[in-house]
Write a protein that holds these residues in place. Structure first.
Motif, PDB file in Angstrom:
ATOM      1  N   LEU A 100      -1.781  14.417  -7.854  1.00 18.58           N
ATOM      2  CA  LEU A 100      -1.609  14.305  -6.546  1.00 18.58           C
ATOM      3  C   LEU A 100      -0.367  15.606  -6.707  1.00 18.58           C
ATOM      4  O   LEU A 100      -0.225  15.500  -8.161  1.00 18.58           O
ATOM      5  N   SER A 101       0.176  16.345  -5.808  1.00 20.48           N
ATOM      6  CA  SER A 101       1.092  17.057  -6.373  1.00 20.48           C
ATOM      7  C   SER A 101       2.476  17.709  -5.122  1.00 20.48           C
ATOM      8  O   SER A 101       2.166  17.370  -4.477  1.00 20.48           O
ATOM      9  N   ILE A 102       3.259  17.427  -6.090  1.00 23.32           N
ATOM     10  CA  ILE A 102       4.768  17.036  -5.728  1.00 23.32           C
ATOM     11  C   ILE A 102       5.641  18.448  -5.314  1.00 23.32           C
ATOM     12  O   ILE A 102       5.038  18.724  -6.436  1.00 23.32           O
ATOM     13  N   GLU A 103       5.858  18.998  -4.215  1.00 21.36           N
ATOM     14  CA  GLU A 103       6.406  20.244  -4.535  1.00 21.36           C
ATOM     15  C   GLU A 103       8.641  20.286  -4.361  1.00 21.36           C
ATOM     16  O   GLU A 103       8.677  19.312  -3.714  1.00 21.36           O
ATOM     17  N   VAL A 104       8.827  20.528  -5.264  1.00 14.53           N
ATOM     18  CA  VAL A 104      10.131  20.830  -4.905  1.00 14.53           C
ATOM     19  C   VAL A 104      10.862  21.496  -5.101  1.00 14.53           C
ATOM     20  O   VAL A 104      10.661  22.180  -6.830  1.00 14.53           O
ATOM     21  N   GLY A 105      11.628  22.476  -4.361  1.00  9.61           N
ATOM     22  CA  GLY A 105      12.215  23.903  -3.440  1.00  9.61           C
ATOM     23  C   GLY A 105      10.458  25.102  -4.251  1.00  9.61           C
ATOM     24  O   GLY A 105       9.636  24.641  -3.779  1.00  9.61           O
ATOM     25  N   LYS A 137       5.475   6.171  -2.838  1.00  9.52           N
ATOM     26  CA  LYS A 137       4.739   4.844  -2.455  1.00  9.52           C
ATOM     27  C   LYS A 137       4.038   5.668  -0.595  1.00  9.52           C
ATOM     28  O   LYS A 137       2.721   5.530  -0.265  1.00  9.52           O
ATOM     29  N   LYS A 138       5.511   5.265  -0.133  1.00  7.72           N
ATOM     30  CA  LYS A 138       5.701   5.740   1.567  1.00  7.72           C
ATOM     31  C   LYS A 138       4.535   7.253   1.992  1.00  7.72           C
ATOM     32  O   LYS A 138       3.398   7.086   2.629  1.00  7.72           O
ATOM     33  N   LEU A 139       5.188   8.086   1.054  1.00  7.71           N
ATOM     34  CA  LEU A 139       4.892   9.419   1.066  1.00  7.71           C
ATOM     35  C   LEU A 139       3.894   9.219   0.924  1.00  7.71           C
ATOM     36  O   LEU A 139       2.960  10.010   1.103  1.00  7.71           O
ATOM     37  N   ILE A 140       2.717   8.504  -0.758  1.00  6.33           N
ATOM     38  CA  ILE A 140       1.950   9.012  -0.767  1.00  6.33           C
ATOM     39  C   ILE A 140       0.438   8.023   0.270  1.00  6.33           C
ATOM     40  O   ILE A 140      -0.431   8.851   0.931  1.00  6.33           O
ATOM     41  N   ALA A 141       0.970   7.511   0.558  1.00  5.89           N
ATOM     42  CA  ALA A 141       0.174   6.084   1.661  1.00  5.89           C
ATOM     43  C   ALA A 141       0.187   7.018   3.266  1.00  5.89           C
ATOM     44  O   ALA A 141      -0.949   7.231   3.580  1.00  5.89           O
ATOM     45  N   ASP A 142       1.756   7.566   3.442  1.00  8.77           N
ATOM     46  CA  ASP A 142       1.403   8.320   4.753  1.00  8.77           C
ATOM     47  C   ASP A 142       0.541   9.813   4.793  1.00  8.77           C
ATOM     48  O   ASP A 142      -0.193   9.727   5.579  1.00  8.77           O
ATOM     49  N   SER A 143       0.645  10.696   3.497  1.00  6.98           N
ATOM     50  CA  SER A 143       0.242  11.627   3.682  1.00  6.98           C
ATOM     51  C   SER A 143      -1.494  11.201   3.172  1.00  6.98           C
ATOM     52  O   SER A 143      -2.712  12.025   3.627  1.00  6.98           O
ATOM     53  N   SER A 144      -1.899   9.953   2.738  1.00  5.89           N
ATOM     54  CA  SER A 144      -3.488  10.019   2.324  1.00  5.89           C
ATOM     55  C   SER A 144      -4.199   9.340   3.467  1.00  5.89           C
ATOM     56  O   SER A 144      -4.812  10.142   3.864  1.00  5.89           O
ATOM     57  N   SER A 145      -3.350   8.633   4.416  1.00  4.08           N
ATOM     58  CA  SER A 145      -3.988   8.117   5.701  1.00  4.08           C
ATOM     59  C   SER A 145      -3.980   9.413   6.640  1.00  4.08           C
ATOM     60  O   SER A 145      -5.235   9.188   7.795  1.00  4.08           O
ATOM     61  N   SER A 146      -3.312  10.266   7.046  1.00  4.19           N
ATOM     62  CA  SER A 146      -3.649  11.154   7.693  1.00  4.19           C
ATOM     63  C   SER A 146      -4.103  12.857   7.269  1.00  4.19           C
ATOM     64  O   SER A 146      -4.053  13.766   7.790  1.00  4.19           O
ATOM     65  N   SER A 147      -4.361  12.350   5.706  1.00  8.08           N
ATOM     66  CA  SER A 147      -5.490  13.590   5.302  1.00  8.08           C
ATOM     67  C   SER A 147      -6.762  13.689   5.739  1.00  8.08           C
ATOM     68  O   SER A 147      -7.613  12.861   5.900  1.00  8.08           O
ATOM     69  N   SER A 148      -7.407  14.435   6.426  1.00  8.71           N
ATOM     70  CA  SER A 148      -8.063  15.219   6.315  1.00  8.71           C
ATOM     71  C   SER A 148      -9.827  15.020   5.327  1.00  8.71           C
ATOM     72  O   SER A 148     -10.898  15.746   5.853  1.00  8.71           O
ATOM     73  N   CYS A 189      -3.729  15.037  -3.473  1.00  9.08           N
ATOM     74  CA  CYS A 189      -2.725  14.363  -1.768  1.00  9.08           C
ATOM     75  C   CYS A 189      -1.430  15.444  -2.584  1.00  9.08           C
ATOM     76  O   CYS A 189      -0.721  15.254  -3.938  1.00  9.08           O
ATOM     77  N   VAL A 190      -1.035  15.653  -1.739  1.00 10.71           N
ATOM     78  CA  VAL A 190       0.716  16.780  -1.737  1.00 10.71           C
ATOM     79  C   VAL A 190       1.746  16.180  -0.890  1.00 10.71           C
ATOM     80  O   VAL A 190       1.215  15.689   0.040  1.00 10.71           O
ATOM     81  N   VAL A 191       2.490  16.007  -1.522  1.00 15.11           N
ATOM     82  CA  VAL A 191       4.308  15.670  -1.217  1.00 15.11           C
ATOM     83  C   VAL A 191       5.100  16.396  -0.929  1.00 15.11           C
ATOM     84  O   VAL A 191       5.467  17.016  -2.324  1.00 15.11           O
ATOM     85  N   GLN A 192       6.054  16.573  -0.693  1.00  8.46           N
ATOM     86  CA  GLN A 192       7.417  17.841  -0.299  1.00  8.46           C
ATOM     87  C   GLN A 192       8.064  16.638  -0.362  1.00  8.46           C
ATOM     88  O   GLN A 192       9.146  15.954  -0.154  1.00  8.46           O
ATOM     89  N   LEU A 193       9.243  17.348  -1.589  1.00  6.39           N
ATOM     90  CA  LEU A 193      10.449  16.692  -1.775  1.00  6.39           C
ATOM     91  C   LEU A 193      11.948  17.530  -1.910  1.00  6.39           C
ATOM     92  O   LEU A 193      12.121  17.706  -2.938  1.00  6.39           O
ATOM     93  N   HIS A 194      11.682  18.454  -1.154  1.00  6.02           N
ATOM     94  CA  HIS A 194      13.066  19.643  -1.106  1.00  6.02           C
ATOM     95  C   HIS A 194      14.200  18.921  -1.102  1.00  6.02           C
ATOM     96  O   HIS A 194      14.996  19.933  -1.644  1.00  6.02           O
TER      97      HIS A 194
END
Length: 590
Positions: free
Chosen positions: A32-37, A56-67, A74-79
């Motif tokens: 998991l990679s989370i980008e903050v700024g 939990k929601k963002l990881i699930a969305d990222s995993s389901s839409s990832s090709s 998994c990459v999540v942005q929390l700017h």
């Protein structure tokens, strides 16, 4: 002691930073990679999604839409997370069970971040929302300084802090502690003095928006206007360095050095635009009650406003406030440097003229109906006392303006009409004596020696020669800078004073003589009637004879003075000899 909460127990070495990236040192590969700024956190899914509903929601969305292939990162942005990467670093450590310390300086952004990430009890017992909420309300908001610190940190997460009611809670707590009628001073630190000013310095740590909100709350609670004004002055003095640096004419410019040593880096780094906005806001918040804000600080604010090019509304506000209490001002504070781009004079006399006009608009209607003649005629009655009281501020201002004129008169660029306008702005009856005005005129004539005689004569009409003291008259009679006509007037009025003194002395002496001899005359009445042919004994006329001799001497002296005056009025030659003779005789007679 400052409140402190320790969470977690694992070593802080569990994370290391490499440039703009944080890595977990558990040995397991990151999924998991989370980008903050600009900062990236390389973490693991399970510790985070088990504590945060949003993650939990963002990881699930990222995993389901990832090709990407299964097992890819998994990459999540929390700017938009409150507090930025520093606060998210604490959140990450909490999720991994690493030791963190929660204090008043980080609990507010941590509480907001927990709310943002949905870290409630549905995602594990003793989750971050409950822990930070309890710590904030049970420990931080029971301590004055901790609450100040916590409120200041609200500035960076303001929308979230307001939504969670943290700002209001802090404001209410501090308001109750600051107001004297709450009996809660025991909660403030032991090092503070038990007086009305103990909260000034602490409130100056706040940013301007938070400070304004708090000071308005304290004012609404019933705090004395003097304390509100004192706090505002302390705040502006701390954050606007120009308030501590008076012009070169101020000999007291170093009085605030002790306060300057306490100015924090934030106060000294404010831009000129920030300082200007701050000054304009503080001026608007000053209490309207006269006298609660010392004139010294109002004049400093006015000078600073001119330097910072504050808006005209701010300058007008300050000039009106100063004018309403001009009698409380000091000369050194009135010497405002001229800030105009095309300024010719050293001092801003136009500003002082406007201040005087504001003062007269308040006091002149009150004194216009009080005639000096009425005051003299009724000097023993209550009307005289009321008149004297109403004229006191006017007289103080008259003396102050005369001293101001003596200072600005040294400026060779000060035009004669400017000087005359300031001198005539104050009504003549406000000056019991014209000595101060004469001194200012003399200084101006000395600095502007090129004035022609006609200008000098017109200029000297500003003063009333009848209202000069003996010392001032003596100086004026020997002053070669004055026109001859003015010197003759001075000598003429001194002669009138001499005659008045003689008449008054004769009247008092005759009364004393009559009273002292009345009884003796009554006793000798029968003897006088039986004296030879009813003639009076020459010895009875001895007192009257002495009196006649003294009167005769004074009359001869006045005649001599009059003759010498007529001989010398056509030329200034011999003035010094005559002046010394005249004033020596005048002093001896007095």
């Amino acid at each position: 002691m400052a409140a402190l909460l320790r969470l977690g127990s694992k070593s802080c070495d569990a994370f290391r930073r490499e440039g703009q990236s944080w890595h977990c040192t558990s040995g397991l590969p990151s999924d998991l990679s989370i980008e903050v700024g600009q900062v990236s956190f390389h973490l693991h899914k399970f510790p985070l999604l088990s504590r945060s509903g949003l993650l939990k929601k963002l990881i699930a969305d990222s995993s389901s839409s990832s090709s990407q292939e299964e097992g890819a990162t998994c990459v999540v942005q929390l700017h938009d997370i409150p507090g930025g990467d520093k606060t998210f670093d604490l959140v990450t450590r909490f999720c991994y069970g690493v030791l963190i310390q929660v204090s008043a300086s980080n609990v507010v952004p941590l509480r907001c971040a927990a709310e943002y990430l949905q870290m409630d009890e549905n995602y594990g017992e003793s989750n971050l929302i409950r822990l930070t909420h309890s710590f904030l309300n049970d420990q931080v908001l029971t301590n004055w300084l901790d609450t100040i610190i916590a409120l200041q940190t609200c500035q960076d997460v303001m929308p979230y802090a307001q939504q969670l009611n943290i700002v209001t809670t802090c404001i209410d707590f501090l308001t109750l502690k600051a107001c004297p009628d709450t009996n809660t001073k025991d909660h403030k630190p032991q090092t503070k003095a038990d007086d009305d000013h103990w909260w000034y310095e602490d409130l100056s740590l706040l940013s301007l928006p938070l400070y304004k909100t708090l000071i308005l709350s304290i004012q609404a609670k019933g705090m004395k206007p003097e304390n509100i004004a004192g706090s505002l002055i302390h705040y502006i003095t701390r954050h606007v360095p120009l308030m501590n640096r008076q012009s070169s004419f101020d000999n007291e410019k170093n009085n605030n050095n002790n306060n300057n040593n306490n100015v924090n880096q934030q106060g000294t780094n404010n831009s000129e635009a920030d300082q200007r906005c701050m000054l304009e806001d503080i001026v608007e918040m000053l209490p309207n009650k006269k006298g609660v804000t010392p004139s010294k600080y109002l004049l400093r604010m006015l000078t600073t406003a001119m330097v910072l090019h504050a808006n005209q509304s701010c300058i007008d506000n300050l000039e009106k406030r100063i004018g309403s209490q001009l009698e409380q001002a000091m000369l050194v504070d009135l010497l405002i440097p001229n800030m105009g781009q095309s300024a010719e004079t050293l001092y801003d006399t136009d500003c002082i003229q406007r201040i005087i006009d504001h003062f007269l608009s308040i006091y002149l209607p009150a004194t216009a109906s009080t005639s000096p003649c009425i005051s003299i005629m009724n000097e023993q009655g209550p009307l005289a006392n009321a008149a004297a009281d109403s004229l006191t501020p006017m007289t103080i201002v008259a003396n102050l303006i005369d001293a101001y004129l003596a200072e600005v008169a040294l400026d060779v660029n000060l035009k004669l009409p400017k000087f005359q306008a300031l001198a005539t702005a104050i009504p003549e009856y406000a000056r019991p004596m014209d000595d101060g005005l004469y001194h200012a005129i003399d200084v101006y004539l000395k600095a502007h020696h090129w004035l022609v005689d006609s200008e000098r004569e017109q200029f000297c009409r500003l003063m009333n020669c009848q209202k000069l003291s003996l010392e001032a008259s003596t100086h004026a009679a020997q002053n070669e800078r004055l026109p001859l006509r003015v010197i003759v007037q001075v000598l003429f009025f001194e002669q009138l004073r001499l005659r008045t003194s003689i008449s008054s002395w004769l009247f008092d002496d005759n009364n004393n003589f009559d009273n002292s001899h009345q009884q003796q005359n009554n006793l000798n009445l029968a003897h006088l009637r039986t004296t030879n042919n009813g003639q009076v004994d020459p010895s009875q006329q001895q007192g009257g004879g002495n009196l006649k001799e003294r009167v005769s001497e004074l009359e001869k002296e006045c005649t001599c003075i009059r003759k010498e005056l007529h001989k010398l009025v056509k030329t200034k030659r011999g003035w010094n000899i005559f002046q010394r003779m005249f004033f020596r005789k005048r002093s001896n007679n007095c």
